[in-house]
Design a protein around this motif. Structure first.
Motif, mmCIF file in Angstrom:
data_model
loop_
_atom_site.group_PDB
_atom_site.id
_atom_site.type_symbol
_atom_site.label_atom_id
_atom_site.label_comp_id
_atom_site.label_asym_id
_atom_site.label_seq_id
_atom_site.Cartn_x
_atom_site.Cartn_y
_atom_site.Cartn_z
ATOM 1 N N ASN A 59 0.676 -1.134 -0.142
ATOM 2 C CA ASN A 59 -0.037 0.021 0.008
ATOM 3 C C ASN A 59 0.795 1.068 -0.377
ATOM 4 N N SER A 60 0.939 1.575 -0.832
ATOM 5 C CA SER A 60 2.564 2.855 -1.506
ATOM 6 C C SER A 60 1.156 3.995 -1.204
ATOM 7 N N GLY A 61 -0.073 3.790 -1.414
ATOM 8 C CA GLY A 61 -1.018 5.114 -1.639
ATOM 9 C C GLY A 61 -0.905 5.732 -3.096
ATOM 10 N N ASP A 66 -0.650 -1.328 -5.474
ATOM 11 C CA ASP A 66 -1.741 -0.018 -6.426
ATOM 12 C C ASP A 66 -0.828 0.510 -7.247
ATOM 13 N N THR A 67 0.102 0.003 -7.446
ATOM 14 C CA THR A 67 1.438 0.856 -8.885
ATOM 15 C C THR A 67 1.120 -0.310 -10.201
ATOM 16 N N HIS A 124 8.040 5.849 -13.383
ATOM 17 C CA HIS A 124 8.325 6.049 -12.359
ATOM 18 C C HIS A 124 7.414 5.786 -10.826
ATOM 19 N N PHE A 125 7.637 4.682 -10.150
ATOM 20 C CA PHE A 125 6.853 4.108 -9.149
ATOM 21 C C PHE A 125 6.825 3.053 -8.275
ATOM 22 N N PRO A 126 7.142 2.750 -7.398
ATOM 23 C CA PRO A 126 7.244 1.558 -6.706
ATOM 24 C C PRO A 126 6.852 0.577 -7.070
ATOM 25 N N GLY A 127 7.358 -0.577 -6.043
ATOM 26 C CA GLY A 127 7.280 -2.002 -7.585
ATOM 27 C C GLY A 127 7.354 -2.728 -5.509
ATOM 28 N N PHE A 128 7.242 -4.192 -6.009
ATOM 29 C CA PHE A 128 7.814 -4.708 -5.278
ATOM 30 C C PHE A 128 9.203 -5.903 -5.755
ATOM 31 N N HIS A 129 10.615 -5.859 -4.468
ATOM 32 C CA HIS A 129 11.885 -5.694 -4.906
ATOM 33 C C HIS A 129 12.302 -7.667 -5.140
ATOM 34 N N GLN A 130 12.944 -7.839 -6.414
ATOM 35 C CA GLN A 130 13.324 -9.233 -6.900
ATOM 36 C C GLN A 130 13.903 -9.918 -5.947
ATOM 37 N N GLU A 131 14.670 -9.219 -4.481
ATOM 38 C CA GLU A 131 15.125 -10.292 -3.193
ATOM 39 C C GLU A 131 13.606 -9.758 -2.662
ATOM 40 N N THR A 132 12.978 -9.479 -2.066
ATOM 41 C CA THR A 132 11.442 -9.956 -1.779
ATOM 42 C C THR A 132 11.192 -10.672 -2.401
#
Length: 127
Positions: free
Chosen positions: A12-14, A64-65, A34-42
């Motif tokens: 939930n990045s808003g 939410d992206t 450009h927006f947030p996401g899950f990193h591969q390491e996660t």
């Protein structure tokens, strides 16, 4: 504690607040988003870290992206790590801020589209 069987981890990045504006895609002058996401390491940790859960517990990721990967990704490492392991992902989820941090049940309905890698879904959260 342990994740329940079939759990979905939602970010939930808003970002859903930007859905009706150009800043949702957040494209720069080089046409890179450009927006947030899950990193591969996660994704790897959620798949393989037996200290935090049973490997079969977590089935889904939700953001939410526009993508499970961060916006400028060109290799889609999170997708290629997560999805081939019999896991699923939801993108462009709206309203995560309205849910409790733990305990909602997701109901996901989507059309079957022959040969497609995805499609629009209707997602409900039961609290």
């Amino acid at each position: 504690g342990p994740f329940p069987a079939g759990a979905c981890i939602a970010m939930n990045s808003g970002w859903d607040r930007k859905i009706n504006s150009p800043s949702f895609r957040n494209v720069d002058e080089k046409d890179v988003m450009h927006f947030p996401g899950f990193h591969q390491e996660t994704a790897i940790a959620l798949l393989e870290d037996h200290d935090i859960h049973d490997i079969h517990d977590i089935k889904g990721l939700a953001v939410d992206t526009l993508s499970l990967d961060h916006g400028p990704s060109s290799d889609f490492a999170t997708h290629t790590t997560w999805l081939p392991r019999n896991r699923w992902g939801l993108e462009c989820i709206k309203g995560l801020s309205d849910l409790p941090a733990i305990g909602a049940t997701l109901v996901v309905g989507g059309p079957k589209i022959a040969g497609a890698t995805g499609g629009m879904s209707r997602v409900f959260a039961l609290v």
